[in-house]
Design a protein around this motif. Structure first.
Motif, PDB file in Angstrom:
ATOM      1  N   ALA A  38       0.837  -1.207   0.000  1.00  0.00           N
ATOM      2  CA  ALA A  38       0.000   0.000   0.000  1.00  0.00           C
ATOM      3  C   ALA A  38       0.868   1.253   0.000  1.00  0.00           C
ATOM      4  O   ALA A  38       1.902   1.310   0.673  1.00  0.00           O
ATOM      5  CB  ALA A  38      -0.907   0.002   1.230  1.00  0.00           C
ATOM      6  N   ASN A  41      -0.048   8.424   1.390  1.00  0.00           N
ATOM      7  CA  ASN A  41       0.295   9.722   0.801  1.00  0.00           C
ATOM      8  C   ASN A  41       1.810   9.904   0.716  1.00  0.00           C
ATOM      9  O   ASN A  41       2.284  11.027   0.569  1.00  0.00           O
ATOM     10  CB  ASN A  41      -0.345  10.861   1.612  1.00  0.00           C
ATOM     11  CG  ASN A  41      -0.603  12.073   0.741  1.00  0.00           C
ATOM     12  OD1 ASN A  41      -0.825  11.941  -0.465  1.00  0.00           O
ATOM     13  ND2 ASN A  41      -0.542  13.258   1.327  1.00  0.00           N
ATOM     14  N   GLY A  42       2.557   8.824   0.858  1.00  0.00           N
ATOM     15  CA  GLY A  42       4.014   8.873   0.673  1.00  0.00           C
ATOM     16  C   GLY A  42       4.729   9.805   1.628  1.00  0.00           C
ATOM     17  O   GLY A  42       5.784  10.334   1.301  1.00  0.00           O
ATOM     18  N   SER A  48       9.482   2.200   3.438  1.00  0.00           N
ATOM     19  CA  SER A  48       8.367   1.326   3.842  1.00  0.00           C
ATOM     20  C   SER A  48       7.233   1.354   2.827  1.00  0.00           C
ATOM     21  O   SER A  48       6.475   0.397   2.700  1.00  0.00           O
ATOM     22  CB  SER A  48       7.832   1.732   5.219  1.00  0.00           C
ATOM     23  OG  SER A  48       7.174   2.974   5.137  1.00  0.00           O
ATOM     24  N   ALA A  79      -9.667   4.095   4.403  1.00  0.00           N
ATOM     25  CA  ALA A  79      -8.268   4.246   4.808  1.00  0.00           C
ATOM     26  C   ALA A  79      -7.489   5.304   4.030  1.00  0.00           C
ATOM     27  O   ALA A  79      -6.401   5.702   4.447  1.00  0.00           O
ATOM     28  CB  ALA A  79      -7.555   2.908   4.673  1.00  0.00           C
ATOM     29  N   GLY A 109      -4.816   5.067   6.723  1.00  0.00           N
ATOM     30  CA  GLY A 109      -4.096   3.795   6.585  1.00  0.00           C
ATOM     31  C   GLY A 109      -2.632   3.945   6.985  1.00  0.00           C
ATOM     32  O   GLY A 109      -2.075   3.100   7.696  1.00  0.00           O
ATOM     33  N   GLY A 166      -1.852  -6.944   5.534  1.00  0.00           N
ATOM     34  CA  GLY A 166      -3.020  -6.865   4.656  1.00  0.00           C
ATOM     35  C   GLY A 166      -3.268  -5.407   4.328  1.00  0.00           C
ATOM     36  O   GLY A 166      -2.559  -4.526   4.819  1.00  0.00           O
ATOM     37  N   TRP A 296       8.277  20.964   0.723  1.00  0.00           N
ATOM     38  CA  TRP A 296       9.474  21.478   1.405  1.00  0.00           C
ATOM     39  C   TRP A 296      10.614  20.479   1.332  1.00  0.00           C
ATOM     40  O   TRP A 296      11.789  20.846   1.463  1.00  0.00           O
ATOM     41  CB  TRP A 296       9.170  21.889   2.864  1.00  0.00           C
ATOM     42  CG  TRP A 296       8.703  20.768   3.758  1.00  0.00           C
ATOM     43  CD1 TRP A 296       7.425  20.499   4.095  1.00  0.00           C
ATOM     44  CD2 TRP A 296       9.508  19.798   4.440  1.00  0.00           C
ATOM     45  NE1 TRP A 296       7.363  19.409   4.936  1.00  0.00           N
ATOM     46  CE2 TRP A 296       8.630  18.956   5.159  1.00  0.00           C
ATOM     47  CE3 TRP A 296      10.875  19.528   4.515  1.00  0.00           C
ATOM     48  CZ2 TRP A 296       9.074  17.886   5.936  1.00  0.00           C
ATOM     49  CZ3 TRP A 296      11.312  18.461   5.287  1.00  0.00           C
ATOM     50  CH2 TRP A 296      10.429  17.659   5.990  1.00  0.00           C
ATOM     51  N   TYR A 391      12.747   4.541  14.339  1.00  0.00           N
ATOM     52  CA  TYR A 391      11.356   4.575  13.837  1.00  0.00           C
ATOM     53  C   TYR A 391      11.314   4.101  12.384  1.00  0.00           C
ATOM     54  O   TYR A 391      11.962   4.686  11.503  1.00  0.00           O
ATOM     55  CB  TYR A 391      10.844   6.017  13.945  1.00  0.00           C
ATOM     56  CG  TYR A 391       9.365   6.215  13.735  1.00  0.00           C
ATOM     57  CD1 TYR A 391       8.482   5.146  13.605  1.00  0.00           C
ATOM     58  CD2 TYR A 391       8.840   7.498  13.678  1.00  0.00           C
ATOM     59  CE1 TYR A 391       7.129   5.351  13.431  1.00  0.00           C
ATOM     60  CE2 TYR A 391       7.481   7.719  13.504  1.00  0.00           C
ATOM     61  CZ  TYR A 391       6.625   6.624  13.369  1.00  0.00           C
ATOM     62  OH  TYR A 391       5.280   6.830  13.190  1.00  0.00           O
ATOM     63  N   ALA A 393       8.970   4.423  10.179  1.00  0.00           N
ATOM     64  CA  ALA A 393       8.397   5.412   9.253  1.00  0.00           C
ATOM     65  C   ALA A 393       9.459   6.327   8.676  1.00  0.00           C
ATOM     66  O   ALA A 393       9.254   6.958   7.642  1.00  0.00           O
ATOM     67  CB  ALA A 393       7.347   6.253   9.964  1.00  0.00           C
TER      68      ALA A 393
HETATM   69  C1  LIG Z   1       6.370  16.693   8.066  1.00  0.00           C
HETATM   70  C2  LIG Z   1       6.152  15.333   8.655  1.00  0.00           C
HETATM   71  C3  LIG Z   1       5.965  15.231  10.019  1.00  0.00           C
HETATM   72  C4  LIG Z   1       5.744  13.969  10.606  1.00  0.00           C
HETATM   73  N1  LIG Z   1       5.565  13.905  11.955  1.00  0.00           N
HETATM   74  C5  LIG Z   1       5.319  12.713  12.535  1.00  0.00           C
HETATM   75  C6  LIG Z   1       5.051  12.622  13.923  1.00  0.00           C
HETATM   76  O1  LIG Z   1       5.051  13.623  14.640  1.00  0.00           O
HETATM   77  N2  LIG Z   1       4.771  11.400  14.452  1.00  0.00           N
HETATM   78  C7  LIG Z   1       4.735  10.271  13.685  1.00  0.00           C
HETATM   79  O2  LIG Z   1       4.461   9.188  14.229  1.00  0.00           O
HETATM   80  N3  LIG Z   1       4.996  10.317  12.355  1.00  0.00           N
HETATM   81  C8  LIG Z   1       5.283  11.500  11.780  1.00  0.00           C
HETATM   82  N4  LIG Z   1       5.513  11.570  10.427  1.00  0.00           N
HETATM   83  C9  LIG Z   1       5.510  10.319   9.648  1.00  0.00           C
HETATM   84  C10 LIG Z   1       4.124  10.006   9.068  1.00  0.00           C
HETATM   85  O3  LIG Z   1       3.115  10.251  10.011  1.00  0.00           O
HETATM   86  C11 LIG Z   1       4.075   8.520   8.713  1.00  0.00           C
HETATM   87  O4  LIG Z   1       5.129   8.184   7.868  1.00  0.00           O
HETATM   88  C12 LIG Z   1       2.744   8.094   8.070  1.00  0.00           C
HETATM   89  O5  LIG Z   1       2.706   6.687   8.079  1.00  0.00           O
HETATM   90  C13 LIG Z   1       2.606   8.594   6.638  1.00  0.00           C
HETATM   91  O6  LIG Z   1       1.332   8.237   6.155  1.00  0.00           O
HETATM   92  P1  LIG Z   1       1.055   8.120   4.580  1.00  0.00           P
HETATM   93  O7  LIG Z   1      -0.420   8.076   4.406  1.00  0.00           O
HETATM   94  O8  LIG Z   1       1.804   9.145   3.841  1.00  0.00           O
HETATM   95  O9  LIG Z   1       1.612   6.652   4.306  1.00  0.00           O
HETATM   96  P2  LIG Z   1       2.793   6.171   3.352  1.00  0.00           P
HETATM   97  O10 LIG Z   1       4.013   6.906   3.699  1.00  0.00           O
HETATM   98  O11 LIG Z   1       2.341   6.160   1.951  1.00  0.00           O
HETATM   99  O12 LIG Z   1       2.930   4.656   3.867  1.00  0.00           O
HETATM  100  C14 LIG Z   1       3.429   4.386   5.176  1.00  0.00           C
HETATM  101  C15 LIG Z   1       3.247   2.919   5.514  1.00  0.00           C
HETATM  102  O13 LIG Z   1       1.866   2.664   5.666  1.00  0.00           O
HETATM  103  C16 LIG Z   1       1.461   1.610   4.825  1.00  0.00           C
HETATM  104  N5  LIG Z   1       0.075   1.886   4.430  1.00  0.00           N
HETATM  105  C17 LIG Z   1      -0.420   3.045   3.938  1.00  0.00           C
HETATM  106  N6  LIG Z   1      -1.748   2.897   3.715  1.00  0.00           N
HETATM  107  C18 LIG Z   1      -2.080   1.639   4.071  1.00  0.00           C
HETATM  108  C19 LIG Z   1      -3.276   0.889   4.044  1.00  0.00           C
HETATM  109  N7  LIG Z   1      -4.435   1.399   3.626  1.00  0.00           N
HETATM  110  N8  LIG Z   1      -3.249  -0.399   4.476  1.00  0.00           N
HETATM  111  C20 LIG Z   1      -2.084  -0.956   4.913  1.00  0.00           C
HETATM  112  N9  LIG Z   1      -0.926  -0.277   4.952  1.00  0.00           N
HETATM  113  C21 LIG Z   1      -0.917   0.992   4.542  1.00  0.00           C
HETATM  114  C22 LIG Z   1       2.442   1.627   3.674  1.00  0.00           C
HETATM  115  O14 LIG Z   1       2.529   0.367   3.039  1.00  0.00           O
HETATM  116  C23 LIG Z   1       3.731   1.976   4.414  1.00  0.00           C
HETATM  117  O15 LIG Z   1       4.284   0.838   5.015  1.00  0.00           O
HETATM  118  C24 LIG Z   1       5.726  12.792   9.796  1.00  0.00           C
HETATM  119  C25 LIG Z   1       5.915  12.909   8.419  1.00  0.00           C
HETATM  120  C26 LIG Z   1       6.122  14.168   7.850  1.00  0.00           C
HETATM  121  C27 LIG Z   1       6.330  14.275   6.361  1.00  0.00           C
END
Ligand SMILES: Cc1cc2nc3c(=O)[nH]c(=O)nc-3n(C[C@H](O)[C@H](O)[C@H](O)COP(=O)(O)OP(=O)(O)OC[C@H]3O[C@@H](n4cnc5c(N)ncnc54)[C@H](O)[C@@H]3O)c2cc1C
Length: 432
Positions: A38, A41-42, A48, A79, A109, A166, A296, A391, A393
């Motif tokens: 999955a 929003n990257g 990961s 999600a 998600g 999953g 940024w 971490y 992430a």
């Molecule tokens: C400016 C900034 C500040 C941040 N601050 C924090 C913070 O304070 N605390 C913190 O904990 N994190 C922080 N993060 C990290 C961010 O919250 C995580 O990386 C989060 O998981 C990103 O979500 P995403 O939707 O972009 O997922 P993605 O980056 O696209 O994916 C993250 C993971 O989730 C999985 N995934 C996504 N959607 C699903 C789904 N529907 N089902 C199963 N798996 C899924 C992906 O396979 C991957 O393993 C920060 C990131 C940024 C850019």
């Protein structure tokens, strides 16, 4: 095929794309297009959410808000919904996401798969502490519903499970009551790590949100700015309409570099030191200070940047953080977005969740090749000796040994893996 990179922009890889928009078709699509992983929003910095040369299941169009009870604050949504859209919908009704990371441009998600934490971990734990139910679809077609009281082992594997158990399609979240969009905040400059820990301890009982910026170029002493906030009722204020801007292009070299970093940090410290004391602030700049500058991450130039976020136990926290700051000073490299925060004394539910009792330090470093990876290896060594963890992430490079020592429940987690899911991170840290 599309070139896709994660937030750190360390490299872009070709991927085959499988967009998901209809929950009823997810099972068939992921069964037919696998192995995949999955992509929310990257906003994860490392690998990961990447599957180079393989398939990405894009979840952003799974974006329905299914039900919201204004009386109880119970929200059911798909999600791919962004945290931003939830906050915008529920805050006018006096509810808010109980735990929110430093960007609201994150999907539900992604927030579950990394069991994200916010500035209030000491009071409210991590994202999974507020979930009542998750619906998961496996590449075998199996549908699993889980929560703290329903298939709790599946729940513990899936929250923080970096998408490997999953595809999460839907979640039930218990929101938290708030008086409105405002917070009373206070900024307190500190001049050493001892003062940081004292401020964190003094704030835990009476402040919901705490966080600090640390000047990692000021030596192992560690000066910085401690920020704390509580929700406050204020009906008199106008909601600000902040100017949104965008980093228009990728500069040929990182704008965060040896020449710019010291004046950046000096200016940030002195400008914000002047703001010391109490203020009423809207939740967006307090929780999501970077979201108004789109892209940024491009300011680090074409080679991208690394994030290094660790947590180490409190007993050794001060020494370990001082040692990391010393290493950074010795290396002549530095971090601008350096955040230091204590976690509360509570264990996470997730088998691979990051938060654990202790202190967490997040650092960003422009990618200057081997010089940077050598520094990161030395920081890893300090984390390993302190019995901490990195971490997931944020990670793109930790060793398997450090992963296994930091996440001792990984063997238990393996039983829940979906073998039709594979990412660059799973291959690097779990071998497949
Ligand atoms: C400016 C900034 C500040 C941040 N601050 C924090 C913070 O304070 N605390 C913190 O904990 N994190 C922080 N993060 C990290 C961010 O919250 C995580 O990386 C989060 O998981 C990103 O979500 P995403 O939707 O972009 O997922 P993605 O980056 O696209 O994916 C993250 C993971 O989730 C999985 N995934 C996504 N959607 C699903 C789904 N529907 N089902 C199963 N798996 C899924 C992906 O396979 C991957 O393993 C920060 C990131 C940024 C850019």
């Amino acid at each position: 095929m599309r070139q896709i990179s994660s937030w750190g922009r360390l490299s872009a890889f070709p991927h085959r794309i499988a967009p998901l928009s209809d929950v009823s078709k997810v099972g068939d699509i992921i069964a037919a297009c696998k192995p995949g992983v999955a992509f929310g929003n990257g906003r994860s910095y490392g690998d990961s959410c990447l599957n180079p040369e393989g398939i990405l299941w894009l979840t952003r169009d799974l974006d329905h808000l299914v039900a919201f009870d204004r009386e109880t604050g119970l929200l059911r949504c798909e999600a791919g919904v962004l945290l931003r859209d939830i906050q915008t919908l529920v805050i006018p009704d006096g509810w808010m996401l109980p735990v929110t990371p430093g960007s609201q441009l994150v999907t539900i998600g992604g927030a579950i798969a990394n069991d994200v934490h916010g500035k209030n971990h000491h009071l409210l734990g991590s994202f999974s502490d507020h979930l009542l139910r998750i619906k998961l679809i496996r590449t075998t077609g199996e549908v699993i519903e889980c929560g703290p009281a329903l298939n709790p082992d599946w729940f513990a594997a899936t929250v923080g499970g970096i998408g490997l158990t999953g595809l999460i399609v839907e979640a039930d979240i218990q929101l938290k009551r708030v008086p409105g969009p405002w917070l009373e905040t206070e900024t307190i400059p500190y001049s050493n790590l001892g003062a940081f820990f004292k401020c964190a301890d003094d704030s835990e009982a009476s402040w919901e949100h705490t966080v600090s910026w640390i000047d990692c170029l000021a030596g192992s002493g560690g000066r910085g700015l401690f920020m704390r906030g509580n929700p406050v009722d204020d009906k008199t204020r106008q909601i600000p309409n902040p100017k949104k801007s965008r980093m228009p292009f990728v500069p040929p070299i990182s704008l965060v570099n040896k020449l710019s970093l010291r004046p950046f940090n000096e200016a940030y410290y002195w400008l914000n030191k002047r703001k010391k004391g109490k203020q009423i602030v809207h939740y967006q700049p307090f929780f999501y200070p970077l979201d108004n500058l789109q892209d940024w991450n491009k300011m680090y130039g074409p080679k991208g940047f690394y994030q290094h976020q660790s947590v180490v136990p409190r007993e050794v926290g001060q020494d370990a953080v001082a040692e990391m700051l010393k290493e950074i000073g010795r290396s002549g490299q530095g971090s601008f977005l350096a955040v230091l925060k204590t976690f509360g004394n509570r264990r996470s539910v997730g088998m691979l969740s990051f938060p654990q009792p202790g202190v967490t330090l997040a650092l960003d470093f422009p990618n200057n090749g081997p010089k940077t990876t050598e520094l990161l290896n030395r920081l890893d060594q300090i984390v390993s000796e302190a019995k901490g963890r990195i971490y997931l992430a944020k990670d793109a490079r930790m060793s398997r040994e450090l992963f296994e020592s930091g996440y001792p429940r990984f063997q238990e987690f393996l039983k829940f893996r979906d073998l039709g899911i594979s990412s660059a991170m799973s291959r690097r840290l779990l071998g497949s």
